[in-house]
Design a protein around this motif. Structure first.
Motif, PDB file in Angstrom:
ATOM      1  N   LYS A   3     -20.254  -6.298 -17.656  1.00 28.76           N
ATOM      2  CA  LYS A   3     -19.760  -5.283 -17.963  1.00 28.76           C
ATOM      3  C   LYS A   3     -18.153  -4.571 -16.793  1.00 28.76           C
ATOM      4  O   LYS A   3     -18.377  -4.711 -16.203  1.00 28.76           O
ATOM      5  N   LEU A   4     -17.234  -4.652 -17.498  1.00 23.54           N
ATOM      6  CA  LEU A   4     -16.353  -3.594 -16.463  1.00 23.54           C
ATOM      7  C   LEU A   4     -16.393  -2.203 -17.132  1.00 23.54           C
ATOM      8  O   LEU A   4     -16.302  -1.608 -17.580  1.00 23.54           O
ATOM      9  N   THR A   5     -15.830  -1.580 -15.292  1.00 23.64           N
ATOM     10  CA  THR A   5     -15.615  -0.353 -15.464  1.00 23.64           C
ATOM     11  C   THR A   5     -14.321  -0.438 -14.773  1.00 23.64           C
ATOM     12  O   THR A   5     -13.773  -1.214 -14.288  1.00 23.64           O
ATOM     13  N   HIS A   6     -13.864   1.316 -14.983  1.00 25.11           N
ATOM     14  CA  HIS A   6     -12.767   1.693 -15.105  1.00 25.11           C
ATOM     15  C   HIS A   6     -12.578   3.011 -14.250  1.00 25.11           C
ATOM     16  O   HIS A   6     -12.412   4.270 -14.856  1.00 25.11           O
ATOM     17  N   PRO A   7     -12.539   2.801 -12.780  1.00 26.75           N
ATOM     18  CA  PRO A   7     -12.703   4.092 -11.714  1.00 26.75           C
ATOM     19  C   PRO A   7     -11.235   4.501 -11.646  1.00 26.75           C
ATOM     20  O   PRO A   7     -10.916   4.428 -12.065  1.00 26.75           O
ATOM     21  N   ARG A   8     -11.536   6.104 -11.266  1.00 30.76           N
ATOM     22  CA  ARG A   8     -10.702   7.188 -12.200  1.00 30.76           C
ATOM     23  C   ARG A   8      -9.271   6.216 -10.413  1.00 30.76           C
ATOM     24  O   ARG A   8      -9.502   5.703  -9.346  1.00 30.76           O
ATOM     25  N   THR A   9      -8.616   5.954 -11.294  1.00 30.61           N
ATOM     26  CA  THR A   9      -6.795   6.115 -10.197  1.00 30.61           C
ATOM     27  C   THR A   9      -6.750   5.981  -8.730  1.00 30.61           C
ATOM     28  O   THR A   9      -7.186   5.596  -7.807  1.00 30.61           O
ATOM     29  N   ALA A  10      -7.585   7.573  -8.706  1.00 32.32           N
ATOM     30  CA  ALA A  10      -7.765   8.392  -7.142  1.00 32.32           C
ATOM     31  C   ALA A  10      -8.274   7.614  -6.479  1.00 32.32           C
ATOM     32  O   ALA A  10      -8.641   7.728  -5.107  1.00 32.32           O
ATOM     33  N   ASP A  11      -9.244   6.671  -7.055  1.00 33.78           N
ATOM     34  CA  ASP A  11     -10.339   6.347  -5.722  1.00 33.78           C
ATOM     35  C   ASP A  11      -9.825   5.068  -5.148  1.00 33.78           C
ATOM     36  O   ASP A  11     -10.689   4.237  -4.155  1.00 33.78           O
ATOM     37  N   PHE A  12      -8.800   4.457  -5.563  1.00 37.63           N
ATOM     38  CA  PHE A  12      -7.912   3.160  -5.572  1.00 37.63           C
ATOM     39  C   PHE A  12      -7.187   3.016  -4.351  1.00 37.63           C
ATOM     40  O   PHE A  12      -6.206   4.098  -4.730  1.00 37.63           O
ATOM     41  N   ARG A  13      -7.323   2.839  -3.332  1.00 36.30           N
ATOM     42  CA  ARG A  13      -6.688   2.818  -2.091  1.00 36.30           C
ATOM     43  C   ARG A  13      -6.737   1.144  -1.880  1.00 36.30           C
ATOM     44  O   ARG A  13      -7.477   0.976  -0.925  1.00 36.30           O
ATOM     45  N   PRO A  14      -5.565   0.333  -1.430  1.00 34.91           N
ATOM     46  CA  PRO A  14      -5.534  -0.610  -1.282  1.00 34.91           C
ATOM     47  C   PRO A  14      -6.285  -0.821   0.075  1.00 34.91           C
ATOM     48  O   PRO A  14      -5.956  -0.416   1.344  1.00 34.91           O
ATOM     49  N   THR A  15      -7.264  -1.543   0.393  1.00 37.67           N
ATOM     50  CA  THR A  15      -6.987  -1.952   1.915  1.00 37.67           C
ATOM     51  C   THR A  15      -6.766  -3.630   2.157  1.00 37.67           C
ATOM     52  O   THR A  15      -6.888  -3.514   3.330  1.00 37.67           O
ATOM     53  N   HIS A  16      -6.791  -4.021   2.091  1.00 36.05           N
ATOM     54  CA  HIS A  16      -6.275  -5.331   2.106  1.00 36.05           C
ATOM     55  C   HIS A  16      -5.409  -6.176   0.010  1.00 36.05           C
ATOM     56  O   HIS A  16      -5.155  -5.329  -0.729  1.00 36.05           O
ATOM     57  N   VAL A  17      -4.312  -7.201   0.456  1.00 34.76           N
ATOM     58  CA  VAL A  17      -3.758  -7.710  -0.121  1.00 34.76           C
ATOM     59  C   VAL A  17      -4.375  -9.763  -0.106  1.00 34.76           C
ATOM     60  O   VAL A  17      -5.022  -9.918   0.798  1.00 34.76           O
ATOM     61  N   VAL A  18      -4.311  -9.938  -1.400  1.00 35.25           N
ATOM     62  CA  VAL A  18      -4.646 -11.566  -1.242  1.00 35.25           C
ATOM     63  C   VAL A  18      -4.023 -12.071  -0.513  1.00 35.25           C
ATOM     64  O   VAL A  18      -2.446 -11.903  -0.608  1.00 35.25           O
ATOM     65  N   PRO A  19      -3.809 -13.290  -0.153  1.00 27.35           N
ATOM     66  CA  PRO A  19      -3.036 -14.011   0.632  1.00 27.35           C
ATOM     67  C   PRO A  19      -1.873 -14.473   0.181  1.00 27.35           C
ATOM     68  O   PRO A  19      -2.181 -14.591  -0.986  1.00 27.35           O
ATOM     69  N   PRO A  20      -0.591 -15.337   0.621  1.00 25.40           N
ATOM     70  CA  PRO A  20       0.549 -15.477  -0.452  1.00 25.40           C
ATOM     71  C   PRO A  20       0.264 -16.110  -1.067  1.00 25.40           C
ATOM     72  O   PRO A  20       1.227 -17.119  -2.400  1.00 25.40           O
TER      73      PRO A  20
END
Length: 187
Positions: A3-20
């Motif tokens: 199941k895919l979930t789609h939370p509110r955009t306001a809940d998303f704050r990047p804490t990391h990035v995927v390596p290069p």
């Protein structure tokens, strides 16, 4: 299928990035359940840790499990442009190019849906398009495909956040991103 979930955009704050170089992802913290790999430098939010496994979420709400040891942590506070406004990058031209690329993609989708393009023609038409934009209130992360880098913006200035180029300036490429949510959402 998970199941895919789609939370509110306001809940998303990047804490990391995927390596290069990008990274593999799994539907669950189990090496036998792989899914499609993640794009290099994709901003993600680390939601949960389970040993070396990291459960991540992307801006669109899709989630996957990754080897959390390889995620690149981002600063608690996004970078701020320290240069004088005259030398800082103005966000408006890059935003205009994002709008243009999105319009091109939307047009190709419309033609595909209307039967004017077949799958191969759609792939040919969209092959060079690469768009990345996360807007969270006054904060913005935007991908500059010409320079191969993510930039952080505060509405007035942009500063480099991460790059997908090697030190010699060579493009290391990218993998397609499609994430599957693991079974059972973390509490």
């Amino acid at each position: 299928m998970p199941k895919l979930t789609h939370p509110r955009t306001a809940d998303f704050r990047p804490t990391h990035v995927v390596p290069p170089h990008g990274m593999p992802a799994w539907e669950a913290p189990d090496p036998a359940r792989p899914t499609v790999p993640l794009d290099p430098l994709l901003p993600v939010q680390l939601v949960e840790r389970l040993g070396d496994w990291g459960h991540i979420r992307c801006a669109n709400g899709w989630a996957a499990w990754v080897d959390g040891r390889h995620l690149v942590a981002v600063p608690q506070d996004p970078p701020v442009a320290d240069a004088a406004p005259a030398t800082a990058v103005d966000p408006r031209p890059l935003l205009a190019s994002v709008e243009e690329a999105l319009a091109d993609y939307r047009s190709a989708v419309e033609e595909l849906a209307g039967g004017g393009l077949d799958g191969e023609s759609f792939q040919d038409r969209t092959r060079e398009l690469r768009i990345g934009l996360v807007v969270d209130g006054e904060s913005m992360w935007v991908y500059d495909p010409e320079e191969g880098r993510w930039l952080y913006g505060d509405g007035r200035h942009l500063s480099t956040y991460a790059t997908d180029r090697t030190a010699a300036g060579e493009d290391i490429g990218h993998a397609p991103t499609r994430l599957a949510a693991p079974k059972g959402e973390p509490s």
